[in-house]
Enzyme design. Sequence first.
Site, mmCIF file in Angstrom:
data_model
loop_
_atom_site.group_PDB
_atom_site.id
_atom_site.type_symbol
_atom_site.label_atom_id
_atom_site.label_comp_id
_atom_site.label_asym_id
_atom_site.label_seq_id
_atom_site.Cartn_x
_atom_site.Cartn_y
_atom_site.Cartn_z
ATOM 1 N N ASN A 63 0.822 -1.209 0.000
ATOM 2 C CA ASN A 63 0.000 0.000 0.000
ATOM 3 C C ASN A 63 0.859 1.264 0.000
ATOM 4 O OD1 ASN A 63 -2.598 -1.119 -0.105
ATOM 5 N ND2 ASN A 63 -2.683 -1.388 2.099
ATOM 6 N N ASP A 72 -5.828 -3.003 -3.231
ATOM 7 C CA ASP A 72 -7.150 -3.612 -3.460
ATOM 8 C C ASP A 72 -7.088 -4.630 -4.593
ATOM 9 O OD1 ASP A 72 -8.148 -2.014 -1.444
ATOM 10 O OD2 ASP A 72 -9.276 -0.687 -2.788
ATOM 11 N N GLU A 98 -5.492 -7.683 5.412
ATOM 12 C CA GLU A 98 -4.847 -8.636 4.517
ATOM 13 C C GLU A 98 -4.879 -10.054 5.086
ATOM 14 O OE1 GLU A 98 -1.581 -7.111 7.230
ATOM 15 O OE2 GLU A 98 -3.365 -6.300 6.316
#
Length: 178
Positions: A63, A72, A98
């Site tokens: 991220n 995503d 996650e």
Amino acid sequence: FLLAHRDEAEQELKRLAITDALTGLHNRHWLEERGTDHLSLAQRHKYPLTAMMVDIDHFKRVNDTHGHAIGDIVLRQLSTAWHNTLRKLDSVGRLGGEEFAILLPQTTLDDARMLGERLRLLTAGLDIPSASGPFRVTVSIGISVANPHDPEFSQILQRADMALYRAKQRGRNQAQND
């Protein structure tokens, strides 16, 4: 006419209540209910029930480096790949972030280890698209088999989570069992 629409709306609400919106997988609530049902059946009929906890290694780095939109994509791509690898009897769901759980009815520890390795290799071999070019991720996996005296499914998940923690401590990108 109104009754038909009400029934459709109720069905849609039920679906939304048990589904993770991002991945389309089942959510924690559904997995825990399903796990409880399977534990009862496994203990009654004396067949194995195995649970896996799967965590994407260094997902925060994904991220931070590539952005949340790419994160995503990682979650959706892995969810699809794992779902397509499992038997119809098995269930995979997103617990949050996650972290995922996989419910494996009628699966021994040895079979779960082989599946864990297959999922680990599958994951490590997937190219994730990004603006800076494709990249890959790995997963750590914890595996636990129900025992005849487990009063709740949550205990099996807790042991799988502890095994997952050991996999991370021992270098990630591996499966450990309890």
